[in-house]
Each structure stands twice: as structure tokens, then as C-alpha cells.
Design a protein around this motif. Structure first.
Motif: not given
Ligand SMILES: N[C@H](CCC[C@H](N)C(=O)O)C(=O)O
Length: 262
Positions: A245-262
């Protein structure tokens, strides 16, 4: 293509997460993943993960390294995607999700930390001064007297590209023993081709070969540049480990949106 993303980090190993339950992002290309992970031109991350539907499981995890290619299991990514699932409203105490190396159980504890069950390890190769084992991803593990003195990128890159490992690649972990139950690990990661602040499958591999109890339950505390993790496991022999078992913290930093055209 418009992309709504969430940024998570698990002890400094950072990821872009996409909610792919409506199959909106299934056709994402390696070039698009590489662009999104770029630290200057994109969002910036060590890797990208998609959460998709999977009959019989709470969800399926698909993992891409920042080079844009899908890869083997990501332990810190597995911990982050469980927090992501909970945030999306897939509320459970125990999760059961499917990843590239099979099914994984996971749970979020009362402190919001994530315990992720890793696949059993049935083989450990030892040659001269290093170990090679697979904890969901392939790992080279070497003990050194002082990890802070090491040029992890230069040394790690040389080993990862050496004749023995160049074709498949390998993640390279340098470990320093702090005390009977504590180690300090720094990792050069395949597919990121740089040092990451922690590597979950690498921390797991490093803990297994640092077991204090040669037969039975072990708990190893692991210090990394990105924070502290712990690994609990049963040692069956020098080559066999289970209930990992691997145990430890995991946190959300931010939410966002973007566009990828490639
Ligand atoms: N770079 C690894 C996959 C991610 C491993 C790491 N981020 C972890 O937390 O286990 C590889 O291609 O083998």
C-alpha cells in the motif's frame, strides 16, 4: 479542441486530470498531451490522466507521461485520480479502479490522504550495486551515502539511456537510509526525462528493498523532495512482496480550461 482540466499534485508529482466519462477526450494525441504538459507553453505537469467509465469498476485510469506517450502504472497519479473521482462525486470509502497494470483498491482516510494498493511484486533482480524491479513501472534502485550531493538528472539520464535500459527505458531511484524505518528517495523518471519531486512506484520499489523485517509486515517512511509518503507491505522473500500500500497526500491545485489546436 476546448479542454476543461483539473491540476493535482501528490507529494510534488503533478498531473493534469481530464473527466473523460463522456468520451470527450478519447482522441487526444501525444502531441496535444505533450503540449499541455509543457512547463512554459502549456499548463505544465509531469503527466496527464483521463478518468473514464469502465463496467465493473468505479472508473478506468489512463496515464500519459509528459512526453505525450501512454505508459505503465503511476502510483502518485493513482492516488491523485482517487481524490479527483471523489471531487467529481464518485463518493466511496473504498474505490476499485482499473489501470494499465490491472485492478487497484484505494481508500481516502479521515485526513484526506489516499492509500493505494499496488500490484504484488514477484521478482527482484540484484546486480552488483543496484536492484531492478517492477512495481507497476520498471525501477532501478541504488543506495548512495548522500542523495543531496548527487546530480540526479545527469546520473539518472546516463543509466536510463545505458545499453542495458535504453530500449524500454527505466526509472532511476537513488536512496539514502535515514534510520531503520526511514529512507530519502530522489528519482529520475522515464518519459518525463527529468527528476520529479516524487515517484510513487519508485518510492514503493525503494521501500521494498529497504525492508527492516525480513519476513512479514513492514512499514517504511519515505522522504521525497515533494513531501512524505509511507509504504506498507508484507515481505515474503527477497524477491516476493504482497499487500503493498502506497499512502500519502494528494491535493487539487486548480481547475482551468484551455484550447489545443495542434
Ligand atoms: N514515468 C513512469 C510512469 C509514472 C511513474 C510515477 N509518476 C509514479 O508516481 O509512479 C514510467 O514511464 O515508467
Amino acid at each position: 479542441m476546448k479542454i476543461e482540466f483539473y491540476k493535482y499534485q501528490g507529494t510534488g508529482n503533478d498531473f493534469i486530470l481530464l473527466d473523460n466519462r463522456e468520451n470527450m477526450y478519447s482522441n487526444i494525441t501525444p502531441r496535444q498531451v505533450n503540449f499541455l504538459c509543457h512547463r512554459r507553453f502549456g499548463v505544465g505537469a509531469d503527466g496527464l490522466m483521463m478518468l473514464s467509465e469502465k463496467p465493473g469498476f468505479d472508473f478506468e485510469m489512463t496515464y500519459f507521461n509528459s512526453d505525450g506517450n501512454t505508459s505503465s502504472m503511476c502510483g502518485n497519479g493513482g492516488r491523485c485520480i482517487v481524490k479527483f473521482a471523489s471531487m467529481l462525486g464518485i463518493k466511496k470509502t473504498n474505490y476499485n479502479f482499473y489501470a494499465v497494470d490491472g485492478a487497484h483498491e484505494a481508500e481516502i482516510d479521515l485526513n484526506g490522504e489516499v492509500r493505494l494498493k499496488m500490484k504484488d511484486v514477484d521478482d527482484v533482480e540484484f546486480s552488483y550495486t543496484y536492484y531492478v524491479l517492477n512495481t507497476g513501472s520498471p525501477h532501478y534502485v541504488k543506495s548512495v551515502p548522500d542523495v543531496n550531493q548527487l546530480d540526479v538528472v545527469a546520473e539518472g539520464r546516463e543509466i536510463r539511456n545505458s545499453k542495458e535500459f535504453a530500449r524500454e527505458g527505466i526509472n532511476v531511484n537513488f536512496i539514502e537510509t535515514i534510520d531503520d524505518d526511514t529512507i530519502y528517495v530522489r528519482t529520475y523518471e522515464r518519459g518525463v526525462e527529468d527528476e520529479t519531486y516524487s515517484c510513487g512506484t519508485g518510492v514503493t520499489a525503494s521501500a521494498l528493498i529497504s525492508a527492516h523485517n525480513d519476513n512479514g509486515f513492514n512499514r517504511v517512511e519515505v522522504k521525497t523532495r515533494g513531501g512524505r509518503l509511507s509504504v506498507e507491505f508484507e515481505k515474503i522473500s527477497d524477491k516476493k512482496f504482497k499487500n503493498i500500500w502506497l499512502c500519502g497526500p494528494a491535493e487539487m491545485v486548480f481547475k482551468g480550461e484551455t484550447k489545443v489546436s495542434i
